[in-house]
Write an enzyme that holds these catalytic residues in place. Structure first.
Site, PDB file in Angstrom:
ATOM      1  CG  HIS A   1     -10.407   7.260   5.039  1.00 16.25           C
ATOM      2  ND1 HIS A   1     -11.536   6.178   4.725  1.00 16.25           N
ATOM      3  CD2 HIS A   1      -9.452   6.338   5.283  1.00 16.25           C
ATOM      4  CE1 HIS A   1     -10.971   4.891   4.619  1.00 16.25           C
ATOM      5  NE2 HIS A   1      -9.734   5.280   5.244  1.00 16.25           N
TER       6      HIS A   1
ATOM      7  NE  ARG B   1      -5.429   5.706   8.644  1.00 15.01           N
ATOM      8  CZ  ARG B   1      -5.977   4.788   8.143  1.00 15.01           C
ATOM      9  NH1 ARG B   1      -5.941   3.511   8.360  1.00 15.01           N
ATOM     10  NH2 ARG B   1      -6.707   4.874   6.950  1.00 15.01           N
TER      11      ARG B   1
ATOM     12  CD  GLU C   1      -3.239  -0.769   1.966  1.00 11.97           C
ATOM     13  OE1 GLU C   1      -3.002   0.063   3.070  1.00 11.97           O
ATOM     14  OE2 GLU C   1      -4.457  -1.294   1.859  1.00 11.97           O
TER      15      GLU C   1
ATOM     16  CG  HIS D   1      -9.355   6.759   0.822  1.00 18.78           C
ATOM     17  ND1 HIS D   1      -8.957   6.597  -0.355  1.00 18.78           N
ATOM     18  CD2 HIS D   1      -8.515   5.622   1.408  1.00 18.78           C
ATOM     19  CE1 HIS D   1      -8.285   5.132  -0.661  1.00 18.78           C
ATOM     20  NE2 HIS D   1      -7.985   4.852   0.493  1.00 18.78           N
TER      21      HIS D   1
HETATM   22  C1  LIG Z   1     -14.185   2.364   4.557  1.00 15.79           C
HETATM   23  C2  LIG Z   1     -13.155   2.239   5.294  1.00 15.79           C
HETATM   24  C3  LIG Z   1     -11.989   1.470   5.057  1.00 15.79           C
HETATM   25  C4  LIG Z   1     -10.844   1.315   6.103  1.00 15.79           C
HETATM   26  N1  LIG Z   1      -9.970   0.586   5.601  1.00 15.79           N
HETATM   27  C5  LIG Z   1      -9.018   0.297   6.454  1.00 15.79           C
HETATM   28  C6  LIG Z   1      -7.947  -0.751   6.518  1.00 15.79           C
HETATM   29  O1  LIG Z   1      -7.956  -1.418   5.419  1.00 15.79           O
HETATM   30  N2  LIG Z   1      -6.963  -0.829   7.097  1.00 15.79           N
HETATM   31  C7  LIG Z   1      -7.102   0.290   8.399  1.00 15.79           C
HETATM   32  O2  LIG Z   1      -6.165  -0.017   9.295  1.00 15.79           O
HETATM   33  N3  LIG Z   1      -8.114   0.913   8.840  1.00 15.79           N
HETATM   34  C8  LIG Z   1      -8.705   1.162   7.866  1.00 15.79           C
HETATM   35  N4  LIG Z   1      -9.939   1.967   8.020  1.00 15.79           N
HETATM   36  C9  LIG Z   1      -9.850   2.709   9.331  1.00 15.79           C
HETATM   37  C10 LIG Z   1     -10.234   1.647  10.418  1.00 15.79           C
HETATM   38  O3  LIG Z   1     -11.441   0.699   9.812  1.00 15.79           O
HETATM   39  C11 LIG Z   1     -10.936   2.187  11.541  1.00 15.79           C
HETATM   40  O4  LIG Z   1     -10.060   3.474  12.243  1.00 15.79           O
HETATM   41  C12 LIG Z   1     -11.061   1.266  12.622  1.00 15.79           C
HETATM   42  O5  LIG Z   1     -11.808   0.151  12.125  1.00 15.79           O
HETATM   43  C13 LIG Z   1     -11.885   2.029  13.943  1.00 15.79           C
HETATM   44  O6  LIG Z   1     -12.204   0.923  14.749  1.00 15.79           O
HETATM   45  P1  LIG Z   1     -12.816   1.417  16.232  1.00 15.79           P
HETATM   46  O7  LIG Z   1     -13.026   0.049  16.829  1.00 15.79           O
HETATM   47  O8  LIG Z   1     -12.040   2.555  16.860  1.00 15.79           O
HETATM   48  O9  LIG Z   1     -14.293   2.211  15.743  1.00 15.79           O
HETATM   49  P2  LIG Z   1     -15.442   1.618  15.031  1.00 15.79           P
HETATM   50  O10 LIG Z   1     -15.026   0.411  14.450  1.00 15.79           O
HETATM   51  O11 LIG Z   1     -15.821   2.782  14.197  1.00 15.79           O
HETATM   52  O12 LIG Z   1     -16.356   1.434  16.166  1.00 15.79           O
HETATM   53  C14 LIG Z   1     -16.902   2.430  16.847  1.00 15.79           C
HETATM   54  C15 LIG Z   1     -18.061   1.775  17.590  1.00 15.79           C
HETATM   55  O13 LIG Z   1     -18.587   2.691  18.623  1.00 15.79           O
HETATM   56  C16 LIG Z   1     -19.800   2.859  18.884  1.00 15.79           C
HETATM   57  N5  LIG Z   1     -20.271   4.079  19.153  1.00 15.79           N
HETATM   58  C17 LIG Z   1     -20.144   5.312  18.841  1.00 15.79           C
HETATM   59  N6  LIG Z   1     -20.406   6.282  19.648  1.00 15.79           N
HETATM   60  C18 LIG Z   1     -21.047   5.861  20.463  1.00 15.79           C
HETATM   61  C19 LIG Z   1     -21.836   5.941  21.769  1.00 15.79           C
HETATM   62  N7  LIG Z   1     -22.131   7.544  22.083  1.00 15.79           N
HETATM   63  N8  LIG Z   1     -22.443   5.290  22.745  1.00 15.79           N
HETATM   64  C20 LIG Z   1     -22.391   3.994  22.343  1.00 15.79           C
HETATM   65  N9  LIG Z   1     -21.728   3.572  21.174  1.00 15.79           N
HETATM   66  C21 LIG Z   1     -21.004   4.364  20.479  1.00 15.79           C
HETATM   67  C22 LIG Z   1     -20.500   2.668  17.611  1.00 15.79           C
HETATM   68  O14 LIG Z   1     -21.696   2.190  17.340  1.00 15.79           O
HETATM   69  C23 LIG Z   1     -19.367   1.519  17.023  1.00 15.79           C
HETATM   70  O15 LIG Z   1     -19.796   0.304  17.474  1.00 15.79           O
HETATM   71  C24 LIG Z   1     -11.014   2.141   7.115  1.00 15.79           C
HETATM   72  C25 LIG Z   1     -11.873   2.961   7.670  1.00 15.79           C
HETATM   73  C26 LIG Z   1     -13.045   2.899   6.526  1.00 15.79           C
HETATM   74  C27 LIG Z   1     -14.198   3.966   6.955  1.00 15.79           C
END
Ligand SMILES: Cc1cc2nc3c(=O)[nH]c(=O)nc-3n(C[C@H](O)[C@H](O)[C@H](O)COP(=O)(O)OP(=O)(O)OC[C@H]3O[C@@H](n4cnc5c(N)ncnc54)[C@H](O)[C@@H]3O)c2cc1C
Length: 513
Positions: free
Chosen positions: A334, A369, A111, A227
């Site tokens: 993104h 990032r 990548e 992105h």
């Molecule tokens: C389309 C896309 C592609 C990506 N591809 C990559 C990749 O290939 N590689 C990589 O490293 N990263 C990638 N990323 C980034 C990565 O996916 C995210 O940074 C990572 O998944 C975030 O994980 P997280 O657990 O922090 O949050 P999330 O997976 O976003 O989960 C957040 C959680 O918090 C909950 N929540 C939020 N606010 C509240 C609240 N007030 N009360 C209760 N629950 C709440 C939501 O409902 C959810 O369950 C990508 C992102 C996107 C959008």
């Protein structure tokens, strides 16, 4: 009122992995505002970075991460990230994440801005979906209690220590309170700030607002990654076309069919994300169009359909056969680089409050990032939170990073008269126009004034949409005001009125309430 050892808010990779590890040390409650898999994690395509291949090393991964971070990465945190990557990947395999293999070994792809192929993937381009499924299955099979459709609305404090959380049951409209010893916010990012974004609807900056209001420090908010390649078709949401597509040989073309990236950067289509995003914007401006094209038609059709089955199918469903047709793309918001400031054990400055995943600012990403480092960051630092709370962590790491901090607070701004009505659409348009891929003082000042006026005029929230808009307004203020303060361009932050990077600004902007 029931008391838990751990309450985890959020059910993406950060929340679920923390919950699974924490369960070995006590009772765990997971609160999530949608269904368990309503996350950004589920949408991750490209994969997860780890230096496990031949010819790779944690040292090389460290160098690439620091180069991408444009002078603001915390080297100690990056070292932890790259050194602990392979054991955390082994955990993912143990949790049955089905990483793709080639000749019996885990397959690795390239990548942008990585110097060697080091991205593990699953289901071709469905890495996040497989991770989310594997972790949620493990959680469901465990003694972890999960409350879906519960929106965390306030952190409860006593003598500046966290005692629990208040949450809205979105199905009944009633509020409930839960006590805990340790609270972990894993609420993800804030892509919904922007009109064009790749994020799930859940990404509304809730964790930033919860933590800021509880007295936690929020850092590096001016750095928001765009992105370069989200699908741009009328009536179709800006679906991500993974960086790995360029990693496998896809090239960007302008509306005249010219392959333009070599004119902007020596690494051409694999230049850092911010460079590719701004180059695309420039090409779109030159030709007065709202898109460029990603060309994979020269790759064998079989490679496209097996390596990117998800992207291939999504495009085909919208009338585009990417083995033959060019893919119309444009940049979209993104990833939130900044967030709740934590030390290398995931601890905030508020006692018993931790943050994991995208909402946390561990300092590994600096000003930009490196692709596929965020899933890795989530698991590496979640593990450290549990080590710390279980008393297994050694010395408390100092919260200070190597570069200096500028502490600041949100000031008053005069209330403006003629402003658009506050609402999700106007808020997203405002950020896209004034605080997006390129910014300047006038635009940021206008946005900051409007956001402050909205903040004053919003009624106290009562339901999920009003909480989310209120959280976005506060998150947007922290982003916009920080972008205004930083009078230079660095990493993901580009000011047209200050296009150069300045050594004077090699510092973090940190918000305190
Ligand atoms: C389309 C896309 C592609 C990506 N591809 C990559 C990749 O290939 N590689 C990589 O490293 N990263 C990638 N990323 C980034 C990565 O996916 C995210 O940074 C990572 O998944 C975030 O994980 P997280 O657990 O922090 O949050 P999330 O997976 O976003 O989960 C957040 C959680 O918090 C909950 N929540 C939020 N606010 C509240 C609240 N007030 N009360 C209760 N629950 C709440 C939501 O409902 C959810 O369950 C990508 C992102 C996107 C959008």
């Amino acid at each position: 009122m029931k008391k838990y050892d751990y309450i985890v808010v959020g059910s993406g990779i950060g929340g679920l992995y923390t919950a699974l590890l924490a369960r070995e040390h006590g009772s765990v409650l997971v609160i999530t505002k949608g269904s368990i898999d309503d996350t950004n994690t589920k949408n991750a395509q490209g994969g997860i970075a780890a230096a496990i291949g031949k010819g790779d090393s944690p040292g090389l991964h460290l160098q690439d991460t620091i180069n991408a971070g444009a002078g603001l990465s915390d080297e100690e945190a990056v070292k932890i990230l790259v050194d602990e990557a392979s054991v955390r990947i082994a955990d993912m395999v143990r949790y049955r994440v089905p990483f793709d293999t080639l000749d019996g070994e885990i397959a690795l792809t390239m990548e942008a801005a990585h110097s060697v192929p080091r991205i593990l993937h699953a289901g071709g381009d469905a890495t996040g979906e497989h991770i989310e499924l594997a972790l949620s299955q493990q959680v469901r099979a465990s003694r972890i209690q999960v409350l879906e459709n519960f929106l965390a609305t306030e952190i409860r404090l006593e003598k500046s220590r966290v005692t629990g959380i208040r949450a809205l049951d979105c199905r009944t409209g009633t509020f409930e309170e839960f006590d805990c010893d340790f609270l972990i916010l894993a609420t993800g990012g804030a892509g919904q700030l922007f009109k064009y974004n790749t994020n799930s609807g859940i990404a509304t900056g809730d964790g930033i607002a919860l933590a800021f209001n509880a007295g936690a420090e929020i850092a590096d908010m001016e750095f928001f990654q765009f992105h370069p390649t989200a699908l741009r078709m009328p009536g179709v949401p800006p679906f991500l076309i993974s960086e790995a597509v360029r990693g496998e040989g896809g090239v960007l073309r302008n509306n005249k069919g010219e392959h333009f990236m070599a004119d902007y950067h020596e690494k051409a289509d694999l230049a850092p994300r911010d460079v590719v995003a701004r180059s695309i914007v420039n090409e779109m401006k030159k030709s007065a169009t709202d898109r460029v094209y990603l060309d994979v038609t020269h790759l064998p059709a079989h490679t496209i359909t097996t390596r990117f089955p998800h992207i291939y199918r999504f495009c085909l469903d919208h009338g585009l056969d990417i083995t033959r047709d060019l893919i119309p793309v444009a940049p979209a918001a993104h990833y939130m680089i900044g967030g709740i400031r934590v030390n290398t054990w995931g601890e905030t400055n508020v006692a018993r409050l931790f943050a994991a995943g995208e909402v946390a600012c561990t300092g590994v990403h600096g000003a930009n990032r490196l692709a596929s480092n965020s899933l890795l960051e989530a698991i590496v630092f979640s593990k450290r939170i549990v080590e710390r709370t279980a008393g297994k962590a050694k010395e408390k790491a100092p919260a200070e990073s190597r570069v200096k901090d500028i502490y600041t607070t949100l000031g008053q701004r005069p209330s403006l008269k003629a402003v658009p009505a506050p609402g999700l659409a106007s808020l997203q348009q405002l950020h896209w126009d004034k605080a997006g891929i390129t910014r300047d003082k006038d635009g940021l000042n206008q946005a900051a004034g409007i956001l402050a006026t909205w903040q004053q005029s919003l009624r106290p929230p009562t339901d999920q949409p009003s909480y989310e808009v209120s959280n976005l307004v506060l998150t947007g203020r922290l982003l916009t005001e920080a972008a205004l303060i930083r009078e230079e361009s660095r990493g993901a932050h580009f000011r047209t009125d200050f296009p150069q990077t300045s050594p004077k600004w090699q510092c973090h902007i940190v918000w305190r309430k």
